[in-house]
Design an enzyme around this catalytic site. Structure first.
Site, short mmCIF file in Angstrom:
data_model
loop_
_atom_site.label_atom_id
_atom_site.label_comp_id
_atom_site.label_asym_id
_atom_site.label_seq_id
_atom_site.Cartn_x
_atom_site.Cartn_y
_atom_site.Cartn_z
N ASP A 148 58.36 46.15 9.87
CA ASP A 148 59.07 45.30 11.06
C ASP A 148 58.01 43.91 11.33
O ASP A 148 57.17 43.85 10.59
CB ASP A 148 58.84 46.54 12.30
C1 BGC Z 1 62.71 44.27 15.78
C2 BGC Z 1 63.49 44.81 14.64
C3 BGC Z 1 64.27 43.46 13.69
C4 BGC Z 1 63.19 42.51 13.42
C5 BGC Z 1 64.00 41.25 12.70
C6 BGC Z 1 61.98 43.08 15.32
O1 BGC Z 1 61.32 42.49 16.42
O2 BGC Z 1 62.09 45.34 16.08
O3 BGC Z 1 64.40 45.77 14.85
O4 BGC Z 1 65.20 43.80 12.82
O5 BGC Z 1 62.64 42.10 14.67
O6 BGC Z 1 64.50 40.61 13.62
#
Ligand code: BGC
Length: 738
Positions: A263
């Site tokens: 993530d």
């Molecule tokens: C979130 C994810 C997301 C990623 C990219 C993160 O902060 O937890 O779910 O896919 O950002 O935008």
């Protein structure tokens, strides 16, 4: 490209190029005259790195992505194309209902169609990967991200995860209209302690396996190309560097062979967790856990080469990851056509086309849950004078927290729809109050500013609503959470609608008690006070581009409500976490016997949620018979047919969702009071009756036994078929060993 050629290309790549495949940058770095600055500079990424990076986050647009791809490939030593990735959560430009609302539709097929529509639009705009579906099981409405999930039930989540993956990916990933799907957040992210985002997760291995893992697995079995790690620790170890979780469970047990991406910044955050010593240590640990792509922490580009030189990591580990990324690029057909679906003309044609809008409207319609309907106040009677009041009456922000790709100016509001569709009514409109109390600012959300009102203006809004309410037969109050009150990093300890909106409700109630509340929210709320004051409550979640149309058609009875809650609405926050599939205690509280002292109950509130999982009314009445089983015992390999007769006893046609629940009466470990094992929707005309049957097989009775084996156990089972998880009438059978 065939595998041999891909292998040849891979063999020719330098180590730096291979490392390049393992990190991503934002598209801005490729724009004309771009200088490496801001967050990208902070990540330690230099000019050279950006032409080695394997993927881009957050850039869209057919023209733009094509330009970037061209420029990048010219500079890349082996002209390997970039991957464009983005969160396409509930639609691209045609924005549909948020995932929680999609869960309420109990129609995975529709979710599949929506996902494939989103893929069509996004692929035409140059994207290759979406970070969806979020398969996290959720039991805590304080956690803002419940809006991105399909709810509290393991079975429901599993069928949706599968459908969404299949919808995005289609039959062939190289097809121009598909996206690679990413199942997230592995694992257990939805169980953040106290509902606080990013918080620690404490789950027993059995609970993790039986409740939290199956939906991810279902998305993986459906062929998801990517999995994303979660921010949380699990068993004390950040998931992103949790070797057991990634190498043993994900790769070995679940057989996941696709790309594992961290993530956002999560590899670097393992230092803050207090597990990795520094960035190099974090990179080593993530690589050892098999994380292929570092999303935006810059740890991989900054440290992997040095780590390799110092022999702290093996070259094979880097190669294993880079090979997976390359394989995915190949499956997407990027070596043949690096622009894949990117096509300005097609984007123009596809985006927000009639077919897509209709689908978004259908999804909204099916997702609405009728929570209350006293005196059958809904549907509204023709000729009535209807006042629409409340901040959502003419508000276009009903796309949800992830919908930065959508444009609110494409959204149809309730007022716009009512003016068009309610010619047989006398309608009037007013805002009644701002969406948030004067002192509440949603700080921390960039580029967002709510219109501000002074005390006097607010009082004027209220008195206007009061005076209009006096003249009306019915007042429809469109209330709810601000769309930025749910989503990532929006945990709330108090889950009510903003108090200024409650004030509007209270003041209107004194004048006109015929109140219908249309409720907008990304999570279950504490709506006890609304329940007391409103005659009807229509839960519409965050319905998307076509929300206004769908709401008005439902209110006037052009459509009939059929949604069911995918997540329980607590009576109050103190009950959380609350879910229907809880285990029995040794001291069960019997409803109505509140004087029993030493039982599992509260002194001050009921045990039951306000509205339970699977609940939802219709505009008619269904009578469901007791369940009947084709036989009272079965052996492995055999089947039992469980059936009920369902009759529409009302005067309108309607749709009912029949839900099959099973309870394992005595097992080596305590089993949930009941668990959803299947559902079917039927539409019946007035007085029509139909028999509905479900198949029960040994496979659906399996769980993680005391000895750790995933299997069923012989003994007695109870079967419930009803229109919510509250159904208590049951039939019994015995599972016998061979
Ligand atoms: C979130 C994810 C997301 C990623 C990219 C993160 O902060 O937890 O779910 O896919 O950002 O935008």
């Amino acid at each position: 490209m065939d595998n041999r050629k891909l292998q040849e290309l891979f063999n020719e790549m330098s180590i730096e190029e291979k490392i390049g495949q393992l990190f991503q940058v934002t598209g801005a770095v490729y724009e004309e005259e771009a200088v490496i600055s801001g967050p990208i500079k902070e990540l330690g990424i230099n000019e050279r790195d950006i032409y080695l990076a394997g993927s881009v986050l957050g850039t869209m647009g057919a023209k733009k992505t094509k330009q970037i791809q061209k420029k990048y490939m010219e500079k890349h030593p082996h002209h390997i194309p970039l991957l464009f990735m983005l969160d396409i959560i509930n639609g691209y430009k045609t924005v549909y209902q948020i995932p929680l609302g999609q869960g309420a539709a109990f129609e995975p097929e529709l979710a599949r169609k929506c996902a494939s529509m989103a893929a069509r639009e996004a692929a035409a705009d140059g994207l290759h990967v979406t970070f969806s579906p979020m398969a996290d099981l959720v039991r805590d409405a304080r956690w803002g991200r419940v809006m991105e999930a399909t709810g509290e039930d393991v079975y429901l989540n599993s069928v949706y995860a599968r459908a969404m993956v299949e919808g995005y990916q289609g039959e062939d990933l190289s097809d121009k209209e598909t996206l690679a799907a990413c199942v997230k957040h592995f694992a257990g992210y939805g169980a953040a302690e106290a509902g606080r985002d990013y918080n620690t997760v404490e789950l027993s291995e059995r609970t993790l396996r039986d409740f939290y893992l199956p939906a991810y697995e279902s998305g993986i079995q459906a062929g998801a190309e990517l999995v994303m790690t979660s921010f949380n620790t699990i068993d004390g170890i950040p998931a992103t560097i949790n070797k057991k979780l990634m190498r043993e469970v994900l790769r070995k047990e679940m057989g996941f062979d696709g790309v594992l991406i961290s993530d956002f910044g999560a590899i670097g955050e393992t230092i803050t967790h207090g597990v990795s010593e520094d960035r190099a240590d974090a990179a080593r640990r993530a690589l050892e856990a098999g994380v292929d792509i570092d999303m935006m922490s810059g740890v991989y580009p900054q440290t992997l080469y040095q780590l390799l030189k110092e022999k702290k990591i093996e070259l094979e580990m880097i190669e294993e990851c880079a090979w997976r990324v390359l394989k995915m690029k190949n499956k997407l057909g990027l070596f043949e056509n690096p622009y894949k679906g990117a096509d300005e003309d097609l984007a123009e044609k596809q985006i927000l086309c009639q077919e897509h809008k209709e689908l978004a409207e259908t999804m909204a319609t099916k997702s609405f849950v009728l929570l209350e309907n006293k005196n059958n106040i809904l549907p509204l009677s023709k000729g009535d004078k209807v006042l629409f009041a409340g901040p959502y009456v003419n508000r276009q922000e009903m796309l949800g927290a992830w919908s930065f790709t959508g444009d609110i100016s494409d959204t149809i509001t309730i007022q716009q729809a009512a003016e068009k569709k309610m010619k047989n009514y006398e309608v009037c409109f007013c805002q009644g109050c701002p969406i948030l109390p004067k002192e509440m600012k949603l700080d921390g959300f960039v580029n967002y500013k709510e219109e501000e009102f002074g005390e006097k203006e607010i009082e004027k809004m209220l008195t206007e609503a009061e005076s209009k309410a006096k003249q009306a037969d019915v007042v429809v109050l469109a209330l709810g959470e601000h769309f930025l009150q749910s989503g990532e990093a929006t945990s709330r300890a108090m889950i009510e609608i903003p108090e200024n909106q409650m004030k509007l409700l209270e003041r209107i109630e004194k004048i006109n008690p015929n109140i219908v509340v249309v409720l907008f929210n990304g999570r279950p709320l504490d709506i006890r006070k609304i329940k007391q004051r409103a005659k009807a409550i229509l839960e519409v979640w965050i319905p998307g581009t076509m929300g206004g149309n769908a709401i008005v058609d439902m209110l006037v009875g052009n459509n009939t409500p059929s949604g069911k809650l995918p997540m329980s609405f607590p009576y109050c926050v103190g009950q959380i976490p609350i879910h229907y599939d809880e285990l029995n205690t040794g001291r069960v509280h019997v409803q109505g016997r509140d004087k029993d002292r030493y039982v599992s109950k509260y002194l001050d509130v009921q045990n039951k949620p306000l509205y339970t999982f699977g609940y939802g009314l219709t505009y008619t009445n269904f009578r469901i018979s007791e369940p009947v089983l084709s036989k009272n015992s079965m052996r492995t390999g055999e089947r039992i047919i469980a059936s009920v007769k369902v009759k529409n006893c009302g005067e309108r046609s309607g749709v009912e969702t029949l839900q099959l629940y099973i309870h394992d009466v005595a097992a080596s470990v305590a089993r949930p009071k009941k668990q959803l094992k299947g559902f079917q929707k039927i539409e019946l005309q007035p007085q029509e009756e139909q028999e509905i049957s479900f198949v029960i097989s040994e496979e659906i009775l399996r769980f993680t036994r005391e000895d750790g084996v995933f299997s069923s156990e012989e003994g007695e089972f109870e079967v419930f078929i009803g229109n919510s998880s509250e159904e208590e009438r049951r039939a019994k059978f015995v599972l016998k060993s061979e």
